[in-house]
Write a protein that holds these residues in place. Structure first.
Motif, PDB file in Angstrom:
ATOM      1  N   ILE A   1      11.519 -15.970  12.625  1.00 40.36           N
ATOM      2  CA  ILE A   1      10.923 -15.806  11.376  1.00 40.36           C
ATOM      3  C   ILE A   1      12.234 -15.634  10.172  1.00 40.36           C
ATOM      4  O   ILE A   1      13.427 -15.259  10.484  1.00 40.36           O
ATOM      5  N   GLU A   2      11.879 -15.919   9.055  1.00 42.99           N
ATOM      6  CA  GLU A   2      12.621 -15.384   7.869  1.00 42.99           C
ATOM      7  C   GLU A   2      12.201 -14.297   7.383  1.00 42.99           C
ATOM      8  O   GLU A   2      11.304 -14.149   6.774  1.00 42.99           O
ATOM      9  N   LEU A   3      13.168 -13.111   7.759  1.00 43.47           N
ATOM     10  CA  LEU A   3      12.761 -11.766   7.024  1.00 43.47           C
ATOM     11  C   LEU A   3      12.662 -11.740   5.456  1.00 43.47           C
ATOM     12  O   LEU A   3      13.542 -12.390   4.979  1.00 43.47           O
ATOM     13  N   ARG A   4      11.755 -11.218   4.725  1.00 45.31           N
ATOM     14  CA  ARG A   4      11.370 -10.867   3.581  1.00 45.31           C
ATOM     15  C   ARG A   4      10.712  -9.653   3.171  1.00 45.31           C
ATOM     16  O   ARG A   4      10.145  -9.116   3.865  1.00 45.31           O
ATOM     17  N   SER A   5      10.985  -9.077   2.010  1.00 45.86           N
ATOM     18  CA  SER A   5      10.226  -7.786   1.749  1.00 45.86           C
ATOM     19  C   SER A   5       8.900  -8.193   0.884  1.00 45.86           C
ATOM     20  O   SER A   5       8.922  -9.182   0.065  1.00 45.86           O
ATOM     21  N   GLU A   6       8.039  -7.608   1.397  1.00 43.81           N
ATOM     22  CA  GLU A   6       6.729  -7.781   0.640  1.00 43.81           C
ATOM     23  C   GLU A   6       6.579  -7.098  -0.760  1.00 43.81           C
ATOM     24  O   GLU A   6       5.349  -7.516  -1.349  1.00 43.81           O
ATOM     25  N   ILE A   7       7.531  -6.093  -0.882  1.00 37.59           N
ATOM     26  CA  ILE A   7       7.226  -5.628  -2.293  1.00 37.59           C
ATOM     27  C   ILE A   7       8.623  -6.139  -3.188  1.00 37.59           C
ATOM     28  O   ILE A   7       9.578  -6.169  -2.433  1.00 37.59           O
ATOM     29  N   SER A   8       8.482  -5.628  -4.413  1.00 40.26           N
ATOM     30  CA  SER A   8      10.031  -5.795  -5.041  1.00 40.26           C
ATOM     31  C   SER A   8      10.641  -4.450  -5.452  1.00 40.26           C
ATOM     32  O   SER A   8       9.762  -3.515  -5.420  1.00 40.26           O
ATOM     33  N   GLY A   9      11.879  -4.534  -5.327  1.00 39.30           N
ATOM     34  CA  GLY A   9      12.516  -3.174  -5.647  1.00 39.30           C
ATOM     35  C   GLY A   9      14.031  -3.270  -5.213  1.00 39.30           C
ATOM     36  O   GLY A   9      14.400  -4.503  -4.767  1.00 39.30           O
ATOM     37  N   ILE A  10      14.715  -2.259  -5.457  1.00 41.87           N
ATOM     38  CA  ILE A  10      16.194  -2.431  -4.956  1.00 41.87           C
ATOM     39  C   ILE A  10      16.316  -1.677  -3.477  1.00 41.87           C
ATOM     40  O   ILE A  10      15.617  -0.764  -3.139  1.00 41.87           O
ATOM     41  N   VAL A  11      17.327  -2.654  -2.757  1.00 42.77           N
ATOM     42  CA  VAL A  11      17.575  -2.240  -1.256  1.00 42.77           C
ATOM     43  C   VAL A  11      18.108  -1.013  -1.281  1.00 42.77           C
ATOM     44  O   VAL A  11      19.330  -0.764  -1.934  1.00 42.77           O
ATOM     45  N   GLU A  12      17.498   0.011  -0.766  1.00 41.20           N
ATOM     46  CA  GLU A  12      18.309   1.373  -0.455  1.00 41.20           C
ATOM     47  C   GLU A  12      19.074   1.489   0.803  1.00 41.20           C
ATOM     48  O   GLU A  12      20.091   2.229   0.698  1.00 41.20           O
TER      49      GLU A  12
ATOM     50  N   ASN B   1      13.799   0.991  -2.332  1.00 39.71           N
ATOM     51  CA  ASN B   1      13.623   2.300  -2.864  1.00 39.71           C
ATOM     52  C   ASN B   1      12.300   2.643  -3.311  1.00 39.71           C
ATOM     53  O   ASN B   1      11.401   1.382  -3.644  1.00 39.71           O
ATOM     54  N   ASP B   2      11.727   3.774  -2.919  1.00 43.59           N
ATOM     55  CA  ASP B   2      10.274   4.024  -3.092  1.00 43.59           C
ATOM     56  C   ASP B   2       9.618   5.220  -3.805  1.00 43.59           C
ATOM     57  O   ASP B   2       8.845   5.720  -3.799  1.00 43.59           O
ATOM     58  N   ILE B   3      10.724   5.493  -4.766  1.00 42.52           N
ATOM     59  CA  ILE B   3      10.548   6.749  -5.417  1.00 42.52           C
ATOM     60  C   ILE B   3       9.417   6.607  -6.423  1.00 42.52           C
ATOM     61  O   ILE B   3       8.586   7.514  -6.760  1.00 42.52           O
ATOM     62  N   GLU B   4       9.221   5.242  -7.184  1.00 43.22           N
ATOM     63  CA  GLU B   4       8.041   5.163  -8.194  1.00 43.22           C
ATOM     64  C   GLU B   4       6.909   5.159  -7.254  1.00 43.22           C
ATOM     65  O   GLU B   4       5.699   5.714  -7.714  1.00 43.22           O
ATOM     66  N   LEU B   5       6.781   4.525  -6.370  1.00 40.05           N
ATOM     67  CA  LEU B   5       5.444   4.414  -5.399  1.00 40.05           C
ATOM     68  C   LEU B   5       5.211   5.846  -4.950  1.00 40.05           C
ATOM     69  O   LEU B   5       3.841   6.071  -4.977  1.00 40.05           O
ATOM     70  N   ARG B   6       6.049   6.749  -4.407  1.00 37.20           N
ATOM     71  CA  ARG B   6       5.808   8.172  -4.233  1.00 37.20           C
ATOM     72  C   ARG B   6       5.119   8.789  -5.295  1.00 37.20           C
ATOM     73  O   ARG B   6       4.293   9.559  -5.103  1.00 37.20           O
ATOM     74  N   ALA B   7       5.705   8.629  -6.446  1.00 34.15           N
ATOM     75  CA  ALA B   7       5.269   9.421  -7.661  1.00 34.15           C
ATOM     76  C   ALA B   7       3.631   8.634  -7.991  1.00 34.15           C
ATOM     77  O   ALA B   7       2.761   9.625  -8.330  1.00 34.15           O
ATOM     78  N   GLN B   8       3.560   7.709  -7.991  1.00 37.35           N
ATOM     79  CA  GLN B   8       2.262   7.203  -8.190  1.00 37.35           C
ATOM     80  C   GLN B   8       1.269   7.391  -7.026  1.00 37.35           C
ATOM     81  O   GLN B   8       0.028   7.958  -7.424  1.00 37.35           O
ATOM     82  N   LEU B   9       1.625   7.683  -5.941  1.00 34.54           N
ATOM     83  CA  LEU B   9       0.971   8.080  -4.809  1.00 34.54           C
ATOM     84  C   LEU B   9       0.309   9.699  -4.951  1.00 34.54           C
ATOM     85  O   LEU B   9      -0.530   9.978  -4.756  1.00 34.54           O
ATOM     86  N   SER B  10       1.463  10.401  -5.333  1.00 35.70           N
ATOM     87  CA  SER B  10       1.070  12.119  -5.914  1.00 35.70           C
ATOM     88  C   SER B  10       0.188  11.909  -6.936  1.00 35.70           C
ATOM     89  O   SER B  10      -0.665  12.820  -6.771  1.00 35.70           O
ATOM     90  N   LYS B  11       0.314  10.992  -8.014  1.00 36.85           N
ATOM     91  CA  LYS B  11      -0.628  11.097  -8.915  1.00 36.85           C
ATOM     92  C   LYS B  11      -2.218  10.646  -8.686  1.00 36.85           C
ATOM     93  O   LYS B  11      -3.054  11.771  -9.077  1.00 36.85           O
ATOM     94  N   VAL B  12      -2.364   9.552  -7.819  1.00 41.45           N
ATOM     95  CA  VAL B  12      -3.739   9.306  -7.450  1.00 41.45           C
ATOM     96  C   VAL B  12      -4.170  10.153  -6.511  1.00 41.45           C
ATOM     97  O   VAL B  12      -5.523  10.486  -6.168  1.00 41.45           O
ATOM     98  N   LYS B  13      -3.350  10.925  -5.729  1.00 40.25           N
ATOM     99  CA  LYS B  13      -4.035  11.942  -4.846  1.00 40.25           C
ATOM    100  C   LYS B  13      -4.621  13.033  -5.633  1.00 40.25           C
ATOM    101  O   LYS B  13      -5.375  13.531  -5.055  1.00 40.25           O
ATOM    102  N   THR B  14      -3.798  13.572  -6.637  1.00 43.33           N
ATOM    103  CA  THR B  14      -4.210  14.413  -7.546  1.00 43.33           C
ATOM    104  C   THR B  14      -5.663  14.081  -8.219  1.00 43.33           C
ATOM    105  O   THR B  14      -6.700  14.829  -7.924  1.00 43.33           O
ATOM    106  N   ALA B  15      -5.754  12.822  -8.736  1.00 46.13           N
ATOM    107  CA  ALA B  15      -6.906  12.363  -9.080  1.00 46.13           C
ATOM    108  C   ALA B  15      -8.191  12.185  -8.114  1.00 46.13           C
ATOM    109  O   ALA B  15      -9.237  12.645  -8.191  1.00 46.13           O
ATOM    110  N   GLN B  16      -7.539  11.856  -6.898  1.00 48.60           N
ATOM    111  CA  GLN B  16      -8.631  11.839  -5.785  1.00 48.60           C
ATOM    112  C   GLN B  16      -9.150  13.241  -5.540  1.00 48.60           C
ATOM    113  O   GLN B  16     -10.505  13.450  -5.305  1.00 48.60           O
ATOM    114  N   GLN B  17      -8.324  14.260  -5.402  1.00 43.19           N
ATOM    115  CA  GLN B  17      -8.734  15.695  -5.164  1.00 43.19           C
ATOM    116  C   GLN B  17      -9.782  16.046  -6.164  1.00 43.19           C
ATOM    117  O   GLN B  17     -10.758  16.784  -5.935  1.00 43.19           O
TER     118      GLN B  17
END
Length: 352
Positions: free
Chosen positions: A70-81, A101-117
């Motif tokens: 296989i040729e390895l690729r990232s499924e999402i866009s971002g900076i290699v950490e 780097n997943d900082i933005e995604l973690r922030a978004q997940l925290s936000k939607v979890k609050t909305a889910q609660q």
């Protein structure tokens, strides 16, 4: 008048006698030469035909391919950490190869979890009010839909977050990387190649006339262009139809490569056994003479060369299998055959 007649008669007799003498003399001179030509014997090489054990093999060309690649690729866009592999190293299935780097995604997940609660609490309250008939069923359905929507969005971001860590889908050897730490990657950015070379696939094709003799599980041998060492492989898959353009049938064999001596992409010389014949008749290739309708061989018969039409089969580097036309014990003429004619007297020097 009588004397003149006698003179001309004697002259004519003398001329006739002279002519007869010259004819006789020429005949005596030419007779030894003709006799010598008629008794001229040509020396040739020959061999007595014997039945031998012969492995009827089909020689083909093929290509080695990795068992998995296989040729390895990232499924999402971002900076290699981080990059967690060495180029050319062995990696295990499930091993993390690099992270984005997943900082933005973690922030978004925290936000939607609050909305889910919040949506979950609103749904609970709406259920209590509905039980008391303080709200309509429609209002309750809206609060329930808000909760389900917040839950789905949370799951979506969690899935994206899991894709920031790229793992090896199978064990193998990773190639040269095309990125560095800090590189911005997208799903279109190639990272590196991952190949499994513990086993290699050998792909080759056979002429259509041998198709009926092929079956899964047959073994074969092959060598590569960089080594004369023989390797074994076993056929595991055969195409269901013949290629109309090439009139060949493609198939694949699997070969073990635990020592790592074989490389994917290498050209392979394949030897595919068809059958083993215990009483095959083999003649040197130089003994065969091409003719319009096939091939011909000279055999020794009564001290003379005799033309025999033969049917040939497979050939090796120096020998050809003859299927019909000759038999065990025949003396095959192997040298000087292009100068021979049917019935030419020959003296045969037998080869060992």
């Amino acid at each position: 008048m009588k004397k003149r007649y006698i003179f001309f008669t004697l002259l004519a007799c003398g001329i006739i006698a002279l002519i007869a003498y010259r004819i006789s003399a020429n005949s005596k001179i030419n007779t030894p030469k003709n006799a010598q030509k008629s008794t001229n014997v040509m020396g040739v090489q020959g061999t007595v035909l014997k039945a031998v054990k012969f492995a009827d093999n089909l020689t083909l060309s093929g290509t080695l391919e990795p068992n998995e690649e296989i040729e390895l690729r990232s499924e999402i866009s971002g900076i290699v950490e981080s990059i967690n592999f060495e180029e050319g190293a062995k990696v295990s299935k499930g091993q993390v190869l690099f992270r984005v780097n997943d900082i933005e995604l973690r922030a978004q997940l925290s936000k939607v979890k609050t909305a889910q609660q919040l949506a979950s609490e609103n749904q609970r309250r709406a259920k209590l009010l509905l039980d008391k008939q303080a709200i309509s069923v429609e209002e309750y359905d809206m609060s329930n839909a808000d909760f389900e929507s917040a839950k789905a969005e949370s799951q979506l971001i969690a899935a994206q977050l899991s894709k920031t860590s790229v793992r090896a889908p199978f064990s193998g050897t990773i190639g040269l990387r095309s990125i560095s730490k800090g590189t911005y990657v997208t799903p279109a950015t190639p990272i590196a190649n991952l190949v499994n070379t513990n086993q290699l696939k050998l792909t080759f094709a056979i002429p259509e006339k041998y198709v009926s003799r092929m079956k899964v599980g047959s073994t074969l041998t092959f060598t590569t262009s960089n080594s004369d060492e023989e390797h074994n492989a076993k056929i595991y898959a055969i195409e269901p139809q013949v290629d109309v353009a090439t009139r060949t049938l493609k198939m694949r064999a699997i070969a073990e490569n635990k020592e790592g001596k074989l490389y994917p992409g290498t050209f392979a010389n394949v030897t595919l056994p068809l059958e083993t014949v215990d009483d095959a008749l083999l003649v040197p290739t130089e003994a065969l003479i091409p003719i319009q309708n096939g091939k011909m061989i000279f055999v020794l018969s009564g001290g003379k060369a005799k033309e025999v039409i033969v049917e040939t089969g497979v050939r090796t580097d120096s020998m050809v299998r003859v299927l019909s036309g000759i038999k065990v014990g025949d003396t095959i003429l192997t040298s000087g055959v292009m100068s021979l004619k049917n019935g030419t007297p020959v003296k045969v020097n037998l080869n060992n």
